[in-house]
Each structure stands twice: as C-alpha cells, then as structure tokens.
Design a protein around this motif. Structure first.
Motif, PDB file in Angstrom:
ATOM      1  N   ARG A  15       0.978  -1.182   0.119  1.00 43.52           N
ATOM      2  CA  ARG A  15       0.036  -0.099   0.035  1.00 43.52           C
ATOM      3  C   ARG A  15       0.872   1.273   0.032  1.00 43.52           C
ATOM      4  O   ARG A  15       2.031   1.122   0.187  1.00 43.52           O
ATOM      5  N   ASP A  42      -6.845 -10.036   0.424  1.00 46.80           N
ATOM      6  CA  ASP A  42      -6.356  -9.460   1.680  1.00 46.80           C
ATOM      7  C   ASP A  42      -6.266 -10.473   2.852  1.00 46.80           C
ATOM      8  O   ASP A  42      -7.008 -10.438   3.888  1.00 46.80           O
ATOM      9  N   TYR A  90     -12.983 -11.791  10.329  1.00 46.27           N
ATOM     10  CA  TYR A  90     -11.597 -12.229   9.212  1.00 46.27           C
ATOM     11  C   TYR A  90     -11.600 -13.728   8.985  1.00 46.27           C
ATOM     12  O   TYR A  90     -10.420 -14.157   8.846  1.00 46.27           O
ATOM     13  N   TYR A 164     -10.946   5.955  11.140  1.00 45.91           N
ATOM     14  CA  TYR A 164     -10.659   4.929  12.175  1.00 45.91           C
ATOM     15  C   TYR A 164     -10.191   5.668  13.447  1.00 45.91           C
ATOM     16  O   TYR A 164      -9.404   6.080  13.609  1.00 45.91           O
ATOM     17  N   THR A 297     -12.403  -5.014   2.472  1.00 50.28           N
ATOM     18  CA  THR A 297     -11.372  -5.430   3.164  1.00 50.28           C
ATOM     19  C   THR A 297     -10.107  -4.536   2.604  1.00 50.28           C
ATOM     20  O   THR A 297      -8.857  -4.727   2.762  1.00 50.28           O
ATOM     21  N   ARG A 385      -2.726  -1.444   9.771  1.00 43.02           N
ATOM     22  CA  ARG A 385      -2.498  -0.991   8.407  1.00 43.02           C
ATOM     23  C   ARG A 385      -1.478  -0.112   8.092  1.00 43.02           C
ATOM     24  O   ARG A 385      -1.551   0.683   7.357  1.00 43.02           O
TER      25      ARG A 385
HETATM   26  C1  LMR Z   1      -7.979  -2.815   5.774  1.00 49.16           C
HETATM   27  O1  LMR Z   1      -7.611  -3.930   5.125  1.00 49.16           O
HETATM   28  O2  LMR Z   1      -7.541  -2.029   5.730  1.00 49.16           O
HETATM   29  C2  LMR Z   1      -9.323  -3.034   6.394  1.00 49.16           C
HETATM   30  O3  LMR Z   1      -9.886  -4.540   6.186  1.00 49.16           O
HETATM   31  C3  LMR Z   1      -9.172  -2.856   7.591  1.00 49.16           C
HETATM   32  C4  LMR Z   1     -10.434  -3.316   8.382  1.00 49.16           C
HETATM   33  O4  LMR Z   1     -11.192  -2.256   8.645  1.00 49.16           O
HETATM   34  O5  LMR Z   1     -10.740  -4.222   8.614  1.00 49.16           O
END
Ligand code: LMR
Ligand code: MG
Length: 389
Positions: A15, A42, A90, A164, A297, A385
C-alpha cells in the motif's frame, strides 16, 4: 460447460502506507476455453496462520473440476461445507469462498456474453458514492500526516472520508478539529469506525467527545466487541446517529436483526463469503427494513469490480460505501483498474463481459509471491495497516 482446472496465484502488493497485503488471484478454466477470474482479497489479517496454497488448490480442484459452473447455488453450498462459517469477522474460509464465487460469476457471465450486472437483475445506478479511509491515529504526530492525506485525496475528487478511531481519542479529536479548520464543508467524515476495539461504554464516552465535530457524520461503525449484540443495542438507543456493523455470518446477522442491534448493515462479499452470500445478506437487510452499505477489506480491482456490480444492483444502499481498495495499493494485476471520479466508484461498462476487468499476466508475474506466509509484522501493524512497528 465444464470446469477443467483451478489455478491460485498469490500476490503481495504494498500500500502507499508501506504495508504489504497478500491476495490470491483465482482462475477457473473451462472446456470452452473461457477463463473466469476472481480474487481472495487481503489474507493479511489476524488470525496469524497462513493458508497452504497448494493444499487449498488441490482441495478446490477436487470440488470444482468436472462441474457445471452455472450450478452457482449448489457449488456455494458445497463451499460452505468445506469452508464453514464461523462467528469471526476475518474468517479466512469466507475469503476463499468469495474468490471462487467471484470467478464463477465472471466465467458464467462471459459465457453468456453479458456483464455480471445482468446476472444481478441489472442496475439501479451506475456508480456508488465511496469514502477514502483515514487509518487509526496511534500518536499525535500522525495527525498532520493524515491531514496531508485528506489534502491529496481531495485533489483527486475524494471528498468523503471514514475515520478509524478509538486508540488515541485526543488525536482523533485533534484530527477532526484540523479537518474542520482547514477544509470546512468541502470535506465530509461519514463514519467513525471503532473496529470492535472498545467495549460499548468506552465507545459511548468516545462517541460523546467525537460527535462534537459532526462533519457530515452518517454512521458509527463497530462500536462494541464482535458479536456483542446487546452492547450495540444499548448504543443504538443512546445516540441519534445510525449504528452500523459488518455481516460476517448469517447467524450473526439474524441475531443483529432479532436484537435490534444496528441501523445499517455493512456488507462485503469478502466477509460473508461471496457475491451470492452478500446478495442474500443485503436482501435479508431489506426485508428487515434496514439499509446497507458496501464495506471493504481493501480489495484489488477484480474484487472491487465485483462489488461495484453488486452495489449497483441493490435498492437499499442510501449512504456512502467503503470500497476504495485499488486507490490504496501501489499496483494492481489488471490491464485497466476500476475507475473513481468525484468520489464515486464507477461500475465497469455494461458492454464489457463478466466482471469487466482483464488480468494482466505481466503484472501478475511482477507481484507474484511464493506463498501466503507471514513476514515479521506486529499485531499493531496488522490492526492499523501501517508499516511502522
Ligand atoms: C484493511 O485492510 O485496511 C481493512 O480491512 C481494515 C478493516 O477495517 O478491517
Ligand atoms: Mg483488509
């Protein structure tokens, strides 16, 4: 038509934040020479065990080879037997089912010479309003970095963001205050996403502080631990803002409906295990008199195209959705990425067959990795992340 082979290719794509996500690209081959593509997006989330790719490929071949890809319902049912639902957000089995179901849809639509939208009853819209994510502040120093993200993305047309929150509320507040000061009404923060980090009472205290800065807030997301339906219900009765939560199992969705836990269901094919399952969840929401949004995701273009077809067919999406994955990664594996304009995700042209995105074999090779094993990442990096430990 018969399925002749299944291929799984793992890719690792960084990313812009530096965090590398691993995804699996699915190819379903058929005796008519048509290949369906899908994405298990992911895998880089907890729990921290890795899938054995060769074992998975062998298992999926034993289920799929020789089958008619149009038996989508039957194949989905068998996928649930092999990769059962759990009550966990997840759950990797859902990611596996999603990739296979994407690819079945792509294959069948290509065979019929139609776009996947036609398989969903057509479109009620051609584009979906989406938001760009601002990842969780852990330190005050991250506030200015995130303001810069807002500046850059606003220039590209993203005027709605999702924040977030919940780890450093002082920093969350400082960020909101800075957004208001610098951008005024040009920028909207549509959601505060607690990601199940806090118990509902602590979330309530944070909500009271953060809603002082209402910058177009549409919902409060995941403000209680996973599967705490009562906690969500308590909050729903306290705040005027809609409460939203992801759907990760049908049992969990049933409980959320029964216990009046949410106002908005956040539905993503990846977390509920495919387009077929996601449609079922969206229809269940509609029958229960609830809205839904499309979650994410952070998929690549194949997964995002699938969601665009889905989202453009649903009548109960009224608020801003989340899929902006392709914008977060430095690369992708398709010839042309899905497109965003003025903060809208545009569904692929209906003249394009299947999902409407084409694999680029050179890019696939460029990002290919040997397996899904974990590198040396910390729990905080996984949750937030980031590449910073
Ligand atoms: C992510 O990969 O950035 C998202 O899946 C994070 C989340 O909110 O679960
Ligand atoms: Mg993710």
């Amino acid at each position: 038509m018969k399925i002749t082979n299944i291929e799984l290719i793992a890719v690792g794509i960084p990313r812009h934040t530096g965090f590398v996500n691993k995804h699996v690209i699915v190819k379903i081959h058929s005796d008519e020479g048509i290949v369906g593509i899908g994405e298990m997006s992911d895998f880089s989330h907890l729990p921290r065990y890795s899938i054995d790719l060769h074992d998975l490929e062998r298992g999926l071949r034993s289920v799929f080879i020789g089958r008619n890809p149009f038996d989508i319902m039957q194949l989905n049912q068998e996928l649930v037997d092999h990769f059962p639902e759990t009550m966990y957000y997840y759950e990797k089995g859902s990611f596996i089912r999603n990739g296979m179901d994407n690819a079945l849809h792509d294959l069948c639509a290509k065979c019929l010479d139609i776009s996947v939208s036609e398989m969903f009853g057509g479109r009620v819209r051609d584009k979906l309003k989406v938001c760009y994510p601002i990842f969780r502040h852990r330190f005050m120093e991250e506030v200015e970095e995130n303001i810069q993200v807002v500046r850059n993305r606003l220039e590209q047309g993203f005027d709605v963001f999702r924040l977030y929150v919940g780890k450093n509320i002082d920093a969350d507040e400082a960020f909101l205050s800075r957004v208001k000061e610098e951008f005024g009404s040009k920028v909207k923060i549509k959601s505060y996403d607690f990601s199940h980090l806090l118990n509902w009472k602590d979330a309530w205290c944070a909500i009271k502080r953060l809603t002082k800065y209402d910058l177009g807030l549409e919902m409060i997301e995941s403000p209680a631990p996973r599967n705490d339906f009562e906690g969500l219900n308590q909050l729903r009765l306290k705040t005027d803002y809609p409460i939203s939560e992801h759907v990760w199992s049908f049992k969990q969705q049933q409980e959320m409906i029964k216990q009046e836990a949410v106002d908005i269901f956040n539905i993503s094919p990846i977390f509920i295990g495919g387009l077929t399952a996601a449609r079922k969840a969206a229809y269940a929401a509609e029958v229960a008199g609830k809205e839904c949004i499309l979650g994410t995701t952070q998929e690549l273009s194949i997964g995002t195209a699938a969601m665009a077809h889905l989202g453009c067919s649903l009548t109960n999406i009224l608020k801003t959705s989340d899929p902006t994955g392709p914008e977060l990664y430095i690369g992708d594996v398709v010839k042309e990425r899905v497109t965003y304009q003025d903060g809208y995700l545009h569904a692929p042209d209906r003249n394009k067959k299947g999902l409407g995105v084409e694999l680029d074999e050179e890019l696939l090779d460029k990002f290919r990795v040997a397996d899904l094993s974990w590198n040396d990442v910390s729990v905080h990096q996984l949750q937030d992340r980031t590449s910073i430990k």
